[in-house]
Design an enzyme around this catalytic site. Structure first.
Site, short mmCIF file in Angstrom:
data_model
loop_
_atom_site.label_atom_id
_atom_site.label_comp_id
_atom_site.label_asym_id
_atom_site.label_seq_id
_atom_site.Cartn_x
_atom_site.Cartn_y
_atom_site.Cartn_z
N GLY A 234 0.82 -1.20 0.00
CA GLY A 234 0.00 0.00 0.00
C GLY A 234 0.85 1.25 0.00
N ASN A 235 0.21 2.38 0.25
CA ASN A 235 0.94 3.64 0.28
C ASN A 235 0.32 4.55 1.33
OD1 ASN A 235 -1.13 5.45 -1.06
ND2 ASN A 235 -0.90 3.85 -2.59
N ARG A 236 0.90 5.71 1.50
CA ARG A 236 0.54 6.58 2.62
C ARG A 236 -0.56 7.59 2.30
NH1 ARG A 236 4.91 6.97 6.40
NH2 ARG A 236 4.45 9.16 6.69
#
Ligand code: C5P
Length: 225
Positions: free
Chosen positions: A29-31
């Site tokens: 995932g990412n932020r």
């Protein structure tokens, strides 16, 4: 009061960050928090648009007056955006979409084997939704992308605008605690016609309104031409 300059328009916004599963419990995932995309949805509703918000994994209150479609992966986001885009006047891709996903998704939780090194994770490319929307663009539709850059922000932004083929690219500098998850943002709007609009540091709503100003201008230009 806000001018209802998007009345009668359907706008589609993607927000948040995609998650690409490795197994039933893990993902890449990412932020991205989704805050900029949700601010775009709220401001578009305020300006009179019919709004479809395609949200990937954002933990934020539902924006009043928008149609909300929840997705998890890049491929789900692609399907939802393309479907909603069928009759859209503008599409704004604010979501952080994973460029790659694991080549395989394990049916059961991946176990660690004592004394054995982990297997490498093989990745495959995800479709580029923004590029696809831009190349399949119907006349008069405005397509907006985002670019989060850490270095050479303007030069990389110009190159990305050309590569993706969209009408507008919102470029912001990220890194450490800038932009992702923050309440405020600072950006430059790059237009395919060469225009360059710096938007000073401020609330994500203010940047959203600057983006809608530019979109409304392009939509008016398209119907005038
Ligand atoms: O290439 P990059 O990921 O930096 O581009 C960012 C822009 O492209 C964002 O607007 C994002 O929503 C969009 N994007 C996409 N599909 C992908 C990757 C990014 O639509 N697979």
């Amino acid at each position: 009061a806000v001018a209802p300059d998007l009345a009668g328009r359907h706008v589609v916004i993607s927000a948040g960050g995609t998650r690409e599963p490795l197994d039933p419990v893990r993902f890449l995932g990412n932020r991205s928090s989704g805050k900029q995309g949700y601010a775009l949805a709220r401001t578009a509703v305020a300006r009179g648009a019919r709004v479809t918000l395609v949200a990937a994994n954002a933990a934020l209150p539902d924006p009043a007056g928008a149609d909300l479609v929840r997705v998890t992966t890049a491929s789900e986001l692609r399907e939802a955006v393309l479907k909603a885009a069928a009759d859209a006047d503008a599409v704004v891709m604010a979501a952080a979409v994973a460029d790659f996903r694991p080549a395989a998704r394990a049916e059961s939780k991946i176990k660690k084997v004592p004394g054995r090194d982990p297997d490498p994770i093989a990745l495959v490319r995800n479709p580029d939704i923004l590029a696809e929307l831009s190349s399949a663009k119907t006349p008069g539709r405005v397509v907006v992308g985002f670019a989060a850059e850490t270095d050479d922000v303007l030069a990389n932004g110009r190159a990305k605008l050309a590569a993706k083929g969209c009408d507008l690219l919102v470029v912001n500098q990220v890194g450490e605690d800038r932009a992702f998850g923050a309440e405020e943002n600072e950006a430059v709007l790059l237009a395919a016609d060469g225009g360059e609009t710096p938007v000073p540091h401020g609330p994500k709503e203010a940047l959203a309104d600057e983006i809608w100003d530019a979109v409304a201008r392009l939509l008016r230009g398209a119907s005038a031409g």
